[in-house]
Design a protein around this motif. Structure first.
Motif, mmCIF file in Angstrom:
data_model
loop_
_atom_site.group_PDB
_atom_site.id
_atom_site.type_symbol
_atom_site.label_atom_id
_atom_site.label_comp_id
_atom_site.label_asym_id
_atom_site.label_seq_id
_atom_site.Cartn_x
_atom_site.Cartn_y
_atom_site.Cartn_z
ATOM 1 N N ASN A 1 41.601 -19.506 -4.710
ATOM 2 C CA ASN A 1 40.185 -19.857 -4.879
ATOM 3 C C ASN A 1 39.883 -21.096 -4.033
ATOM 4 O O ASN A 1 39.883 -22.222 -4.514
ATOM 5 N N PHE A 2 39.620 -20.883 -2.747
ATOM 6 C CA PHE A 2 39.424 -21.992 -1.824
ATOM 7 C C PHE A 2 38.108 -22.729 -2.084
ATOM 8 O O PHE A 2 38.029 -23.946 -1.903
ATOM 9 N N VAL A 3 37.099 -22.023 -2.516
ATOM 10 C CA VAL A 3 35.795 -22.655 -2.752
ATOM 11 C C VAL A 3 35.881 -23.659 -3.899
ATOM 12 O O VAL A 3 35.316 -24.762 -3.828
ATOM 13 N N ALA A 4 36.594 -23.301 -4.950
ATOM 14 C CA ALA A 4 36.719 -24.192 -6.105
ATOM 15 C C ALA A 4 37.518 -25.449 -5.777
ATOM 16 O O ALA A 4 37.427 -26.450 -6.498
ATOM 17 N N ALA A 5 38.305 -25.415 -4.693
ATOM 18 C CA ALA A 5 39.097 -26.583 -4.306
ATOM 19 C C ALA A 5 38.308 -27.570 -3.462
ATOM 20 O O ALA A 5 38.803 -28.662 -3.173
ATOM 21 N N LEU A 6 37.086 -27.210 -3.070
ATOM 22 C CA LEU A 6 36.308 -28.086 -2.186
ATOM 23 C C LEU A 6 35.961 -29.440 -2.810
ATOM 24 O O LEU A 6 36.054 -30.460 -2.129
ATOM 25 N N PRO A 7 35.544 -29.516 -4.098
ATOM 26 C CA PRO A 7 35.193 -30.841 -4.646
ATOM 27 C C PRO A 7 36.352 -31.841 -4.613
ATOM 28 O O PRO A 7 36.168 -32.995 -4.207
ATOM 29 N N SER A 8 37.539 -31.415 -5.042
ATOM 30 C CA SER A 8 38.680 -32.338 -5.025
ATOM 31 C C SER A 8 39.103 -32.666 -3.594
ATOM 32 O O SER A 8 39.521 -33.794 -3.302
ATOM 33 N N THR A 9 38.985 -31.700 -2.692
ATOM 34 C CA THR A 9 39.283 -31.974 -1.286
ATOM 35 C C THR A 9 38.294 -32.979 -0.705
ATOM 36 O O THR A 9 38.670 -33.869 0.069
ATOM 37 N N LEU A 10 37.032 -32.837 -1.095
ATOM 38 C CA LEU A 10 35.997 -33.774 -0.640
ATOM 39 C C LEU A 10 36.312 -35.191 -1.091
ATOM 40 O O LEU A 10 36.152 -36.148 -0.324
ATOM 41 N N ALA A 11 36.778 -35.330 -2.323
ATOM 42 C CA ALA A 11 37.136 -36.656 -2.833
ATOM 43 C C ALA A 11 38.269 -37.266 -2.018
ATOM 44 O O ALA A 11 38.239 -38.460 -1.684
ATOM 45 N N ILE A 12 39.270 -36.470 -1.678
ATOM 46 C CA ILE A 12 40.407 -36.972 -0.908
ATOM 47 C C ILE A 12 39.957 -37.442 0.478
ATOM 48 O O ILE A 12 40.328 -38.530 0.941
ATOM 49 N N VAL A 13 39.139 -36.617 1.131
ATOM 50 C CA VAL A 13 38.689 -36.944 2.485
ATOM 51 C C VAL A 13 37.889 -38.249 2.493
ATOM 52 O O VAL A 13 38.114 -39.124 3.346
ATOM 53 N N PHE A 14 36.972 -38.414 1.550
ATOM 54 C CA PHE A 14 36.129 -39.613 1.551
ATOM 55 C C PHE A 14 36.884 -40.841 1.046
ATOM 56 O O PHE A 14 36.550 -41.966 1.461
ATOM 57 N N PHE A 15 37.871 -40.660 0.200
ATOM 58 C CA PHE A 15 38.693 -41.804 -0.195
ATOM 59 C C PHE A 15 39.459 -42.333 1.012
ATOM 60 O O PHE A 15 39.538 -43.544 1.230
ATOM 61 N N VAL A 16 40.031 -41.422 1.798
ATOM 62 C CA VAL A 16 40.739 -41.829 3.014
ATOM 63 C C VAL A 16 39.778 -42.508 3.991
ATOM 64 O O VAL A 16 40.113 -43.516 4.629
#
Length: 277
Positions: free
Chosen positions: A57-72
């Motif tokens: 489920n790649f779409v459901a992983a987008l919010p947590s991925t977004l958090a990682i990208v912006f934290f970096v």
């Protein structure tokens, strides 16, 4: 031995605890209000992302991925600013964090906070805030996540029990046990912030981020500018003292002509004796 501490060492330690409390507060708020996403605890987001992707489920992983990208991205921006030589860089960083919180408060008041916008904005803010202070004295610390702090605390406790020497001790007062207490206080600050966040959501509603906003703003305007940027909190200051107290070099400097003349003075008697023979 002299206990060499910077004048605001205790204030800096309290600052680190205060920022850890704010990180715990904001992280707990995001977890409740933004669908179980962390904005400062990227280990949890990474585990969540991997687990969801593993289910296909790649779409459901987008919010947590977004958090990682912006934290970096926030860590990148904060580190770039603190290493750029800008005076009072921590003041600007905390001002940016306060502005981010103000944006979320304002958008929430309008009733139109998008989860993706909230995740990106708060993760960026936490990434920047984590760079405002990376060391307390000689000890590395993390402000917006506590996994590393807990690991280092356990290591220091084990070494304290074994009575192992502290390799980078700043003085006889600097021990493994003392550093374990410091890291424990940061963890306690983060936990306290998370505990306070949940009832604040119930009582403050859309104004839930107002307390951390006011605290960060006060730190940026009043407290932090008084401290030096990019310096360890407890400094041995050995190099500066040694430079001031270094005895003068009394060895005369020899130029090329003096060095060339010395062997001629020694060799001349030998030449006279050889000529006499």
């Amino acid at each position: 031995m002299i206990k060499l501490l910077s004048p605001d060492a205790r204030a800096e330690r309290r600052l680190a605890i205060c920022l850890a409390l704010i990180a715990g507060y904001v992280d707990a708020y995001a977890f409740v209000a933004l669908g179980g996403i962390f904005v400062s605890f990227m280990s949890g987001n990474t585990t969540r992302t991997g687990s969801i992707i593993g289910q296909g489920n790649f779409v459901a992983a987008l919010p947590s991925t977004l958090a990682i990208v912006f934290f970096v991205a926030g860590a990148f921006a904060g580190t770039w600013l603190t290493q750029s030589g800008v005076r009072h860089s921590r003041r600007f960083l905390l001002g940016a964090v306060a502005a981010s919180l103000a944006v979320i408060i304002g958008v929430t008041q309008l009733g139109s906070l998008n989860a993706a916008v909230g995740i990106a904005t708060l993760s960026l803010a936490m990434g920047m805030m984590n760079t405002t202070e990376s060391r307390v004295g000689a000890e590395a610390v993390s402000l917006t996540f506590v996994t590393g702090d807990l690991h280092r605390m356990g290591s220091h406790l084990a070494l304290a029990v074994k009575r192992a020497p502290l390799q980078d001790a700043q003085g006889p007062w600097d021990t493994h046990f003392r550093r374990a207490r410091l890291l424990a206080s940061l963890w306690a600050g983060f936990l306290t912030g998370a505990v306070l966040s949940r009832p604040a959501i119930s009582y403050l509603g859309a104004w839930v981020l107002l307390p951390p906003f006011l605290i960060v703003l006060a730190l940026a305007l009043v407290w932090v500018p008084l401290a030096s940027d990019n310096l360890p909190i407890e400094q041995p200051a050995r190099s500066s003292l040694q430079q001031r107290r270094r005895p003068p070099n009394l060895v005369p400097m020899k130029g090329p002509t003096a060095e060339a003349a010395a062997p001629r003075e020694v060799a001349s008697p030998q030449g006279q004796r050889e000529s006499g023979r």
